[in-house]
Design a protein around this motif. Structure first.
Motif, PDB file in Angstrom:
ATOM      1  N   ILE A  16      -9.161  25.900  69.972  1.00  0.00           N
ATOM      2  CA  ILE A  16      -9.151  24.441  70.129  1.00  0.00           C
ATOM      3  C   ILE A  16      -8.168  23.818  69.147  1.00  0.00           C
ATOM      4  N   GLU A  17      -8.156  24.316  67.927  1.00  0.00           N
ATOM      5  CA  GLU A  17      -7.215  23.799  66.931  1.00  0.00           C
ATOM      6  C   GLU A  17      -5.771  24.049  67.364  1.00  0.00           C
ATOM      7  N   ARG A  18      -5.490  25.240  67.924  1.00  0.00           N
ATOM      8  CA  ARG A  18      -4.120  25.522  68.388  1.00  0.00           C
ATOM      9  C   ARG A  18      -3.741  24.583  69.527  1.00  0.00           C
ATOM     10  N   LEU A  19      -4.676  24.320  70.415  1.00  0.00           N
ATOM     11  CA  LEU A  19      -4.386  23.398  71.518  1.00  0.00           C
ATOM     12  C   LEU A  19      -4.179  21.970  71.039  1.00  0.00           C
ATOM     13  N   ASN A  20      -4.764  21.647  69.921  1.00  0.00           N
ATOM     14  CA  ASN A  20      -4.671  20.296  69.382  1.00  0.00           C
ATOM     15  C   ASN A  20      -3.362  20.062  68.612  1.00  0.00           C
ATOM     16  N   GLU A  23       2.627  19.326  68.133  1.00  0.00           N
ATOM     17  CA  GLU A  23       4.013  19.797  68.222  1.00  0.00           C
ATOM     18  C   GLU A  23       4.228  20.758  69.388  1.00  0.00           C
ATOM     19  N   LEU A  24       3.131  21.218  69.988  1.00  0.00           N
ATOM     20  CA  LEU A  24       3.255  22.091  71.163  1.00  0.00           C
ATOM     21  C   LEU A  24       3.700  21.274  72.356  1.00  0.00           C
ATOM     22  N   ASN A  25       4.708  21.762  73.055  1.00  0.00           N
ATOM     23  CA  ASN A  25       5.114  21.097  74.281  1.00  0.00           C
ATOM     24  C   ASN A  25       5.821  22.093  75.178  1.00  0.00           C
ATOM     25  N   GLY A  26       6.039  21.715  76.380  1.00  0.00           N
ATOM     26  CA  GLY A  26       6.751  22.540  77.331  1.00  0.00           C
ATOM     27  C   GLY A  26       6.174  23.933  77.478  1.00  0.00           C
ATOM     28  N   GLU A  27       7.061  24.926  77.341  1.00  0.00           N
ATOM     29  CA  GLU A  27       6.686  26.326  77.539  1.00  0.00           C
ATOM     30  C   GLU A  27       5.635  26.791  76.535  1.00  0.00           C
ATOM     31  N   GLN A  28       5.754  26.337  75.290  1.00  0.00           N
ATOM     32  CA  GLN A  28       4.771  26.726  74.268  1.00  0.00           C
ATOM     33  C   GLN A  28       3.378  26.241  74.645  1.00  0.00           C
ATOM     34  N   LEU A  29       3.295  25.029  75.125  1.00  0.00           N
ATOM     35  CA  LEU A  29       1.997  24.478  75.530  1.00  0.00           C
ATOM     36  C   LEU A  29       1.445  25.248  76.726  1.00  0.00           C
ATOM     37  N   LYS A  34      -2.480  29.183  78.863  1.00  0.00           N
ATOM     38  CA  LYS A  34      -2.799  30.478  79.469  1.00  0.00           C
ATOM     39  C   LYS A  34      -3.681  31.295  78.534  1.00  0.00           C
ATOM     40  N   ARG A  35      -3.324  31.282  77.255  1.00  0.00           N
ATOM     41  CA  ARG A  35      -4.122  32.018  76.272  1.00  0.00           C
ATOM     42  C   ARG A  35      -5.538  31.457  76.232  1.00  0.00           C
ATOM     43  N   SER A  36      -5.663  30.149  76.258  1.00  0.00           N
ATOM     44  CA  SER A  36      -6.979  29.506  76.230  1.00  0.00           C
ATOM     45  C   SER A  36      -7.821  29.916  77.424  1.00  0.00           C
ATOM     46  N   LYS A  37      -7.194  29.961  78.587  1.00  0.00           N
ATOM     47  CA  LYS A  37      -7.916  30.368  79.802  1.00  0.00           C
ATOM     48  C   LYS A  37      -8.415  31.801  79.661  1.00  0.00           C
ATOM     49  N   ALA A  38      -7.550  32.685  79.171  1.00  0.00           N
ATOM     50  CA  ALA A  38      -7.945  34.092  79.001  1.00  0.00           C
ATOM     51  C   ALA A  38      -9.071  34.214  77.984  1.00  0.00           C
ATOM     52  N   ILE A  39      -8.963  33.502  76.879  1.00  0.00           N
ATOM     53  CA  ILE A  39     -10.007  33.538  75.851  1.00  0.00           C
ATOM     54  C   ILE A  39     -11.320  33.012  76.417  1.00  0.00           C
ATOM     55  N   ALA A  40     -11.252  31.914  77.147  1.00  0.00           N
ATOM     56  CA  ALA A  40     -12.470  31.333  77.730  1.00  0.00           C
ATOM     57  C   ALA A  40     -13.113  32.289  78.736  1.00  0.00           C
ATOM     58  N   ASP A  41     -12.286  32.971  79.527  1.00  0.00           N
ATOM     59  CA  ASP A  41     -12.822  33.930  80.503  1.00  0.00           C
ATOM     60  C   ASP A  41     -13.539  35.087  79.807  1.00  0.00           C
ATOM     61  N   VAL A  42     -12.904  35.639  78.793  1.00  0.00           N
ATOM     62  CA  VAL A  42     -13.520  36.752  78.061  1.00  0.00           C
ATOM     63  C   VAL A  42     -14.773  36.276  77.330  1.00  0.00           C
ATOM     64  N   ALA A  43     -14.693  35.104  76.710  1.00  0.00           N
ATOM     65  CA  ALA A  43     -15.850  34.546  76.003  1.00  0.00           C
ATOM     66  C   ALA A  43     -17.023  34.367  76.955  1.00  0.00           C
ATOM     67  N   GLY A  44     -16.738  33.890  78.167  1.00  0.00           N
ATOM     68  CA  GLY A  44     -17.796  33.722  79.161  1.00  0.00           C
ATOM     69  C   GLY A  44     -18.484  35.035  79.492  1.00  0.00           C
ATOM     70  N   LYS A  45     -17.706  36.102  79.614  1.00  0.00           N
ATOM     71  CA  LYS A  45     -18.284  37.419  79.903  1.00  0.00           C
ATOM     72  C   LYS A  45     -19.127  37.917  78.730  1.00  0.00           C
ATOM     73  N   ILE A  46     -18.650  37.682  77.511  1.00  0.00           N
ATOM     74  CA  ILE A  46     -19.420  38.088  76.331  1.00  0.00           C
ATOM     75  C   ILE A  46     -20.744  37.337  76.295  1.00  0.00           C
ATOM     76  N   ILE A  47     -20.708  36.056  76.590  1.00  0.00           N
ATOM     77  CA  ILE A  47     -21.928  35.244  76.596  1.00  0.00           C
ATOM     78  C   ILE A  47     -22.875  35.709  77.703  1.00  0.00           C
ATOM     79  N   GLU A  48     -22.326  35.990  78.887  1.00  0.00           N
ATOM     80  CA  GLU A  48     -23.163  36.516  79.985  1.00  0.00           C
ATOM     81  C   GLU A  48     -23.830  37.827  79.576  1.00  0.00           C
ATOM     82  N   ASN A  49     -23.081  38.698  78.946  1.00  0.00           N
ATOM     83  CA  ASN A  49     -23.619  39.976  78.511  1.00  0.00           C
ATOM     84  C   ASN A  49     -24.718  39.774  77.465  1.00  0.00           C
TER      85      ASN A  49
END
Length: 76
Positions: A16-20, A23-29, A34-49
């Motif tokens: 969340i801090e990185r997304l905030n 100075e992030l814009n364009g390709e970096q953002l 994409k990284r946030s989506k991947a982290i959220a997906d994995v986190a969801g699986k860990i929580i389900e488990n």
């Protein structure tokens, strides 16, 4: 234990801090999103488990016949 749910929580807040970062814009953002989506997906699986483990333990604690066998996957 190497990784805990507390560690997961810390990783999620760091993301969340990185997304905030204003100075992030364009390709970096886009890459960070994409990284946030991947982290959220994995986190969801860990929580389900974790929920499955907790539900299994509750079942084991509440079963009337403690001598009955459990699936091998749930053995400690």
């Amino acid at each position: 234990m190497r990784n805990t749910l507390g560690d997961l929580n810390n990783h999620l807040f760091m993301q969340i801090e990185r997304l905030n970062d204003e100075e992030l814009n364009g390709e970096q953002l886009l890459e960070e999103l994409k990284r946030s989506k991947a982290i959220a997906d994995v986190a969801g699986k860990i929580i389900e488990n974790g929920k499955l483990v907790l539900d299994s333990q509750k079942f084991m604690d509440e079963r009337p016949n403690t001598k009955s066998s459990v699936p091998k996957m749930l053995e400690g």
